[in-house]
Scaffold this motif. Structure first.
Motif, PDB file in Angstrom:
ATOM      1  N   LEU A 114       0.879  -1.239   0.231  1.00 59.30           N
ATOM      2  CA  LEU A 114       0.040  -0.153  -0.019  1.00 59.30           C
ATOM      3  C   LEU A 114       1.004   1.271   0.068  1.00 59.30           C
ATOM      4  O   LEU A 114       1.707   1.233   0.631  1.00 59.30           O
ATOM      5  CB  LEU A 114      -0.824  -0.060   1.160  1.00 59.30           C
ATOM      6  N   LYS A 115       0.427   2.284  -0.835  1.00 57.11           N
ATOM      7  CA  LYS A 115       1.198   3.548  -0.969  1.00 57.11           C
ATOM      8  C   LYS A 115       0.286   4.618  -0.427  1.00 57.11           C
ATOM      9  O   LYS A 115      -1.154   4.621  -0.812  1.00 57.11           O
ATOM     10  CB  LYS A 115       1.776   3.629  -2.245  1.00 57.11           C
ATOM     11  N   LYS A 116       0.682   5.548   0.484  1.00 60.07           N
ATOM     12  CA  LYS A 116       0.144   6.852   0.674  1.00 60.07           C
ATOM     13  C   LYS A 116      -0.520   7.399  -0.457  1.00 60.07           C
ATOM     14  O   LYS A 116       0.396   7.847  -1.450  1.00 60.07           O
ATOM     15  CB  LYS A 116       0.980   7.715   1.714  1.00 60.07           C
ATOM     16  N   ALA A 117      -1.545   8.017  -0.383  1.00 59.77           N
ATOM     17  CA  ALA A 117      -2.205   8.652  -1.780  1.00 59.77           C
ATOM     18  C   ALA A 117      -3.266   9.883  -1.161  1.00 59.77           C
ATOM     19  O   ALA A 117      -3.703   9.845  -0.037  1.00 59.77           O
ATOM     20  CB  ALA A 117      -2.762   7.939  -2.482  1.00 59.77           C
ATOM     21  N   LEU A 118      -3.437  10.759  -2.127  1.00 58.21           N
ATOM     22  CA  LEU A 118      -4.507  11.773  -2.019  1.00 58.21           C
ATOM     23  C   LEU A 118      -5.911  11.115  -1.592  1.00 58.21           C
ATOM     24  O   LEU A 118      -6.238  10.136  -2.278  1.00 58.21           O
ATOM     25  CB  LEU A 118      -4.470  12.685  -3.177  1.00 58.21           C
TER      26      LEU A 118
END
Length: 450
Positions: A114-118
Motif C-alpha cells: 500500500l502507498k499513501k495517496a491523496l
C-alpha cells in the motif's frame, strides 16, 4: 556537530514505532496472489475511543461496500483484522511512507503493498434516506442517490430478485457517477422497510415498485419521463408486470425502459420448471433429482388439485431430497412445505405471472436483457426465444450475453487457463459486462449523457 545531531535525530525518528499520524488517511495499492494483482483502496481512521479501523474498497467489486475492519499499531507497522481472507500484517517504511506485508492465511500466500495517496475527491452525487408508502399503507425505506449537475435528471429504480433484498447503494453510486439518479429501496419486511417479507406476493412486490415509481416521478429533481427499471433475476417479473400495469392504466406512471440482469423472459412457472432440470444437471445431482424437482414444481403450482394429496407427495419429495443431501442445492425455503398449512405460502402459489402478453405488444419501451451464457436458473435459449416476441411485435429489444457466466454477476477466486495452456490465478470480482452493457444501452437510448 549540530548537523550530525539533526541527522541522528531524523534517523532515530525513522526507527521509531509508527504512530497513528503515520498511517492515517488514504492508501492505494494491490493484493498479489500467484502473481495476480488486485487493486485496492484502504482508508485508515480513528474513533473517539482511540480504536483504529481500516476500510477496504476494491474497485473491481464495483458496488460492494465492506464494513471497516479493526486495526492496531505494532512496533513495526500495522495489523488489519479480517483483511481479505485473513489478518494483514504490514510493516511501515517511514522513508517512502508505504505499508508492505502479507495476509496471514494458512491456505493462501497473499502479498500486500500500500502507498499513501491523496484522498478521493468528493463524489459527484448526493445521497439521502427516503421513505414512501405502498398502496396498502406499508412504509418502505430506501436511499436516493442523485448526480450533481444539470437537472432534472433521468432515474432508475432497483428491483430485487427473489427473497428479502435490501437496497444496493454501492450499485446506485456507480450509476450516479454516469449521470442517472437511482432509487434503491428495501423490500417490504427487509432492512428499514415495514411489513413482512415472507408472506409477500407477486402483487405486493409489483405494488411496492409502482409506489416507488410514483414517488420518484414526483421528485422535483427527477425527469419523470425518463425513469426506468433495473430488475435483477426475479426482479425482471416485477419490472415486466409494472410496465404491463402502466400500459393498462392501472399504474400512475409508465416506466421509460426495462433493464434485466439474469432475468427471465418466460413465466414464473416455466422458469421454475426449466431450472429444476438445468440446476440438477449443473450441480451433478442424482439422475432422479431433476424429474422429482419438476414434479414438485407442477404440484406446487397446480390449482384445483386435492390439497392433502399434493402436500403428502411434496413432503415425500422433500424428505427424499433431505435424506440424499441435495435439498438445499435445489430448493428455496418456501418451495416445499413442512406442514399442510405451508401449502398456501409456497413460492409458486404466491408468485404467478407470465409476461407473454406484454411482450406481444411492447412496442414503445426499450428493453435490455443481460444473460449469463451458462445460467442454469434462467436458461439462455428459451428465455431469449421468449423475449423474441418483443422484436416480432416491432419493439426495441437488446440482448447481451456474458460469456461463461451463470446466474449471478460475481465470479470468485479461480485458476484459469490461457489459450496457450498456461494457467493463471484470477481474483474474485464482479463481472463488469453487466454494468458496461447497461451504461451503453442507456446512452444509446438517451437515458444517460455521453
Amino acid at each position: 556537530m549540530r548537523m550530525i545531531a539533526v541527522v541522528l535525530a531524523l534517523w532515530s525518528a525513522a526507527l521509531a514505532a509508527p504512530t497513528y499520524e503515520d498511517v492515517r488517511g488514504h492508501w492505494i495499492g494491490a493484493l498479489v496472489k500467484d502473481g495476480a494483482p488486485l487493486n485496492v483502496h484502504v482508508e485508515i481512521t480513528k474513533a473517539e475511543d482511540g480504536t483504529l479501523a481500516a476500510k477496504l474498497t476494491v474497485p473491481e467489486w464495483i458496488w460492494y461496500e465492506a464494513s471497516p475492519d479493526e486495526a492496531r499499531l505494532t512496533e513495526t507497522g500495522l495489523v488489519i483484522k479480517n483483511f481479505y481472507a485473513g489478518d494483514a500484517v504490514l510493516s511501515f517504511d517511514p522513508r517512502y511512507r508505504q505499508l508492505v506485508g502479507k495476509v496471514a492465511s494458512k491456505e493462501e500466500a497473499i502479498r500486500v503493498h500500500l502507498k499513501k495517496a491523496l484522498p478521493p475527491p468528493a463524489p459527484p452525487f448526493t445521497e439521502e434516506t427516503v421513505a414512501f408508502r405502498s398502496a396498502d399503507g406499508t412504509l418502505l425505506s430506501g436511499a436516493l442517490v442523485l448526480p450533481r449537475g444539470r437537472e432534472p435528471v433521468p432515474a432508475m429504480i432497483q428491483l430485487h430478485g427473489r427473497g428479502c433484498g435490501v437496497r444496493n447503494t454501492g450499485e446506485a453510486r456507480v450509476f450516479a457517477r454516469y449521470g442517472t439518479a437511482v432509487l434503491a429501496f428495501d423490500k417490504r419486511g427487509a432492512g428499514g422497510s415495514a411489513g413482512a417479507c415472507g408472506p409477500a406476493t407477486h402483487d405486493d412486490t409489483v405494488a411496492d415498485a409502482a409506489a416507488a415509481l410514483e414517488w420518484l416521478a414526483g421528485h422535483p429533481r427527477i425527469d419523470a419521463s425518463r425513469i426506468g427499471l433495473r430488475g435483477s433475476s426475479a426482479g425482471a417479473w416485477t419490472a415486466q408486470a409494472l410496465v404491463e400495469e402502466a400500459k393498462a392504466g392501472r399504474a400512475a406512471v409508465k416506466p421509460a425502459y426495462i433493464v434485466t440482469w439474469v432475468g427471465p423472459g418466460t413465466s414464473i412457472f416455466q422458469q421454475q420448471l426449466s431450472s429444476a432440470a438445468e440446476v440438477a444437471a449443473a450441480e451433478g445431482l442424482p439422475e432422479h433429482a431433476g424429474p422429482l424437482s419438476q414434479e414438485a414444481v407442477r404440484l406446487a403450482a397446480a390449482e384445483g388439485v386435492d390439497k392433502e394429496a399434493a402436500f403428502n407427495r411434496l413432503l415425500e419429495i422433500r424428505k427424499q431430497a433431505e435424506e440424499e443431501g441435495w435439498y438445499g442445492r435445489m430448493f428455496g425455503g418456501d418451495d416445499l412445505p413442512k406442514t399442510i398449512e405451508d401449502m398456501d405460502t409456497l413460492f409458486l402459489r404466491k408468485f404467478r405471472y407470465d409476461p407473454a402478453s406484454l411482450f406481444a405488444e411492447l412496442t414503445d419501451t426499450p428493453y435490455l436483457a443481460v444473460f449469463g451464457e451458462n445460467d442454469p436458473v434462467v436458461p439462455l435459449a428459451e428465455n431469449v426465444e421468449a423475449l423474441g416476441a418483443i422484436e416480432a411485435a416491432g419493439g426495441d429489444l437488446t440482448v447481451h450475453v456474458v460469456p461463461g457466466r451463470g446466474h449471478g454477476v460475481e465470479h470468485g477466486d479461480d485458476t484459469s487457463t490461457l489459450l496457450n495452456g498456461e494457467p493463471y490465478f484470477k481474483h474474485d470480482t464482479v463481472e463488469p459486462e453487466f454494468m458496461i452493457a447497461t451504461i451503453e444501452f442507456l446512452r444509446d437510448k438517451g437515458f444517460l449523457p455521453r
